[in-house]
Motif scaffolding. Structure first.
Motif, PDB file in Angstrom:
ATOM      1  N   ARG A   1       0.804  -1.337  -0.063  1.00 23.66           N
ATOM      2  CA  ARG A   1       0.184   0.095   0.024  1.00 23.66           C
ATOM      3  C   ARG A   1       0.860   1.428  -0.016  1.00 23.66           C
ATOM      4  NH1 ARG A   1      -2.116   1.118   3.987  1.00 23.66           N
ATOM      5  NH2 ARG A   1      -0.995  -0.712   5.395  1.00 23.66           N
ATOM      6  N   GLY A   2       2.261   0.907  -0.031  1.00 22.83           N
ATOM      7  CA  GLY A   2       3.157   2.231  -0.175  1.00 22.83           C
ATOM      8  C   GLY A   2       3.104   3.122   1.188  1.00 22.83           C
ATOM      9  N   ASP A   3       3.070   2.189   2.217  1.00 22.69           N
ATOM     10  CA  ASP A   3       3.372   3.080   3.550  1.00 22.69           C
ATOM     11  C   ASP A   3       4.569   3.643   3.544  1.00 22.69           C
ATOM     12  OD1 ASP A   3       4.090   3.251   6.459  1.00 22.69           O
ATOM     13  OD2 ASP A   3       1.976   2.261   6.525  1.00 22.69           O
ATOM     14  N   SER A   4       4.686   4.960   3.917  1.00 22.71           N
ATOM     15  CA  SER A   4       5.966   5.624   3.795  1.00 22.71           C
ATOM     16  C   SER A   4       7.066   4.919   5.012  1.00 22.71           C
ATOM     17  CB  SER A   4       5.744   7.049   4.054  1.00 22.71           C
ATOM     18  OG  SER A   4       5.268   7.104   5.396  1.00 22.71           O
ATOM     19  N   ARG A   5       6.852   4.211   5.862  1.00 27.82           N
ATOM     20  CA  ARG A   5       7.909   3.779   6.727  1.00 27.82           C
ATOM     21  C   ARG A   5       8.655   2.684   6.401  1.00 27.82           C
ATOM     22  NH1 ARG A   5       3.464   2.789  11.592  1.00 27.82           N
ATOM     23  NH2 ARG A   5       2.852   1.398   9.616  1.00 27.82           N
ATOM     24  N   ILE A   6       8.176   2.099   5.165  1.00 28.43           N
ATOM     25  CA  ILE A   6       8.675   0.793   4.785  1.00 28.43           C
ATOM     26  C   ILE A   6       9.933   1.185   3.773  1.00 28.43           C
ATOM     27  CG2 ILE A   6       8.310  -1.171   3.184  1.00 28.43           C
ATOM     28  CD1 ILE A   6       7.059  -1.467   5.670  1.00 28.43           C
ATOM     29  N   SER A   7      11.126   0.473   4.211  1.00 28.31           N
ATOM     30  CA  SER A   7      12.213   0.861   3.424  1.00 28.31           C
ATOM     31  C   SER A   7      12.024   0.641   1.766  1.00 28.31           C
ATOM     32  CB  SER A   7      13.292  -0.032   3.902  1.00 28.31           C
ATOM     33  OG  SER A   7      13.234  -1.180   3.521  1.00 28.31           O
ATOM     34  N   GLU A   8      12.907   1.587   0.991  1.00 27.74           N
ATOM     35  CA  GLU A   8      12.621   1.239  -0.370  1.00 27.74           C
ATOM     36  C   GLU A   8      12.936  -0.111  -1.024  1.00 27.74           C
ATOM     37  OE1 GLU A   8      11.686   2.222  -4.331  1.00 27.74           O
ATOM     38  OE2 GLU A   8      11.187   3.127  -2.456  1.00 27.74           O
ATOM     39  N   GLU A   9      13.946  -0.629  -0.103  1.00 26.19           N
ATOM     40  CA  GLU A   9      14.485  -1.880  -0.701  1.00 26.19           C
ATOM     41  C   GLU A   9      13.271  -3.019  -0.415  1.00 26.19           C
ATOM     42  OE1 GLU A   9      17.614  -3.418   1.958  1.00 26.19           O
ATOM     43  OE2 GLU A   9      17.575  -5.177   0.967  1.00 26.19           O
ATOM     44  N   THR A  10      12.948  -3.094   0.806  1.00 26.13           N
ATOM     45  CA  THR A  10      11.736  -4.071   1.000  1.00 26.13           C
ATOM     46  C   THR A  10      10.823  -3.611   0.075  1.00 26.13           C
ATOM     47  OG1 THR A  10      12.421  -4.021   3.216  1.00 26.13           O
ATOM     48  CG2 THR A  10      10.370  -4.961   3.096  1.00 26.13           C
TER      49      THR A  10
END
Lengths: 349, 349
Positions: free
Chosen positions: A38-47
DNA sequence: CTGTTAGCGCTTTCAA
DNA sequence: TTGAAAGCGCTAACAG
């Protein structure tokens, strides 16, 4: 009784990938997958990228049912009309579908077939489905809106268009039937017609009653005495128009103009005139409510009062969206009126 | 970008009663309530009645979404057509809706507007929705069925009707276009016409190609030489029919009969004939595929090949039900053919 | 930035 | 005949 199973059994179909499958494969938690997707901002770009790529590769598609269920949100609306195959309603549904899809909503269609019982049953189905909202135009048999109340009890917003339950405090989208018809009659009188008859529907239904009142007002304003009307009680068929015309022809004083509440009825009127040797438009003028795609193809081409379908659909959809985005304790009822548009063709000289 | 929220937020609406509410009030377990509600035979008559009565009294209605989610069942189907407002499709949808509702299924409608891109997007939406099955007629722009494959991957049964993807191994409901058109041309020849022109659509689409081949075969069988055809590439509009007729009139050898693949095109042909002073049916005969409700009202009334819509809808629905009740590993593909019906009117002398 | 936990409404084992 | 517990796919609050 249904001859098939009520529902589709999917148990023995190949399992569709879920976020848990993705999580397992990537050795992360399924909540993380959910957030990444869902494109949650807290997730690292890598993950995020890892999840996205894997999801795509295995053809993951979110289960909207599960989503709706979980979030108590609903992404579909229902449209109830008397008859899906009637041009005015199918055009309306077409417009609503486009508007809804643009908002990520899907549209379920239902038809009452002009029968109260079916309408009531449809509403029960809709409540079970927990749709997000309903846009409806009532059947000819409907006399009050009690059966619609259950929608409100379940917090399902309701917007009426055209044919409405007047006893229900909901948003409504209306056409100025009284005004429009009155002016149309004025137009015919201006053109020199003096014996104008009205072919209309059930006077219990708002649209037909308002039109008939507009018709009477128009006649009265001009100080005319001739007034004849034929009321078609059930669903409009071509044969009804024929019968109506025949009835008018059998009266002592014959009309010199017909104001018809439906394209279908007008079609019947024309058919009967052909059979009775009445020359159109020389011996009889015609004016019709609703601009059917084929109004201009009839002989003579029909002068009409066009219902602004696009405006109606846009209004109905806007009001429904407003209601859906509001809490149920803030009704936010709104009633919108739209005007007819006169299109002059050959059926009035 | 959507101007409204994507979904309806129901958080702040009054809570709808659930089986747990009933359980709590009656001091029994919600599983018992569930069983009682569904008429499980193991529940005592006393408990059953108690539950039923209380459920009714508080206006409990099962949440079909939760049910579908829990059971992995789906009680709705999707219908995709090029244009909902076209009579043939709205009539089809009307029939399917009645059949589906009788089986406890609801119908979601989608339209491609004859655009491939929209069709592809619609399919993605349908997959997300996890509908139980799909009945589709493809857009004029569709050249292959790759975008439909995702349905199969998700175990969603697909049935085509009328305009189909020939490269896809699914159930199909077809009309005998080749046979029908060939015989229709034979009928015109029998009536004495020798210069028959064909107004048709995209030759990449099965129905139009088959009709054109049937047309050519009919001409060939009679040993005639005149063959002229106008291909309308996009969606059919009245103006296309007018242009087609104009083009035919500008040829060295003018037709004495038109075989038209659509009511709308025929309407345009008639319009153009009126403008060009061509007397119908004396100077030009006309024959049309599809018996529109207004075919008989045009002047001259139109001789048509009627598509047996009710049969088509019934077949399509039956095949879909069959597919939905089967395991996905047993394809159970079936292709059904239906015949046209000739309706003779005034446009052919 | 990610894992844990809980739960939406319902049904279905498994026990009792 | 009924209760207890688990779980469908997903998200959100809380914790780390």
């Amino acid at each position: 009784m249904p001859i098939f199973a009520h529902v589709c059994n999917l148990h023995n179909m190949q399992a569709k990938p879920t976020i848990k499958d993705i999580a397992k494969a990537l050795n992360i938690h399924h909540a993380t997958v959910s957030r990444a997707l869902r494109g949650d901002s807290r997730i690292s770009e890598e993950t995020r990228k890892k999840v996205m790529d894997y999801a795509t590769s295995i053809g993951y598609v979110v289960d909207q049912n599960a989503l709706n269920f979980r979030n108590k949100t609903i992404n579909n609306i229902a449209v109830i009309v008397p008859n899906i195959s009637h041009n005015i309603f199918s055009s309306f549904i077409s417009l609503i579908t486009d508007l809804a899809n643009k908002e990520g909503l899907t549209v379920s269609v239902f038809q009452s077939k002009e029968q109260f019982d079916i309408e009531a049953k449809v509403i029960k189905t809709i409540v079970r489905q927990r749709v997000g909202g309903v846009i409806a135009s009532i059947s000819n048999e409907t006399r009050n809106g009690k059966h619609f109340e259950e929608l409100r009890e379940f917090g399902i917003p309701l917007v009426f268009f055209d044919r409405v339950c007047e006893d229900l405090n909901t948003s409504k989208v209306l056409v100025d039937n009284f005004e429009g018809t009155m002016q149309a009659v004025g137009y015919l009188i201006e053109k020199g017609y003096r014996r104008i008859a009205h072919v209309t529907g059930q006077q219990a239904i708002n649209v037909f009653r308002e039109r008939h009142q507009g018709y009477l007002k128009g006649i009265e304003l001009a100080g005319l005495t001739y007034k004849e009307s034929i009321v078609i009680e059930k669903d409009f068929e071509i044969a009804d128009g024929e019968k109506a015309m025949l009835a008018l022809l059998n009266k002592d004083e014959k009309p010199d103009a017909i104001f018809s509440d439906s394209f279908v009825l007008s079609a019947g009127v024309i058919k009967q005139c052909r059979q009775s040797g009445i020359q159109l438009p020389d011996e009889l003028a015609m004016m019709t409510i609703t601009n059917d795609p084929y109004s201009s193809l009839l002989v003579p081409s029909q002068t009409v009062l066009e219902q602004p379908l696009e405006e109606l659909a846009t209004s109905a959809f806007e009001l429904l969206m407003k209601a859906m985005n509001e809490a149920s304790n803030q009704p936010g009822i709104e009633i919108r009126h739209h005007a007819f548009r006169l299109i002059e063709r050959e059926s009035v000289k």
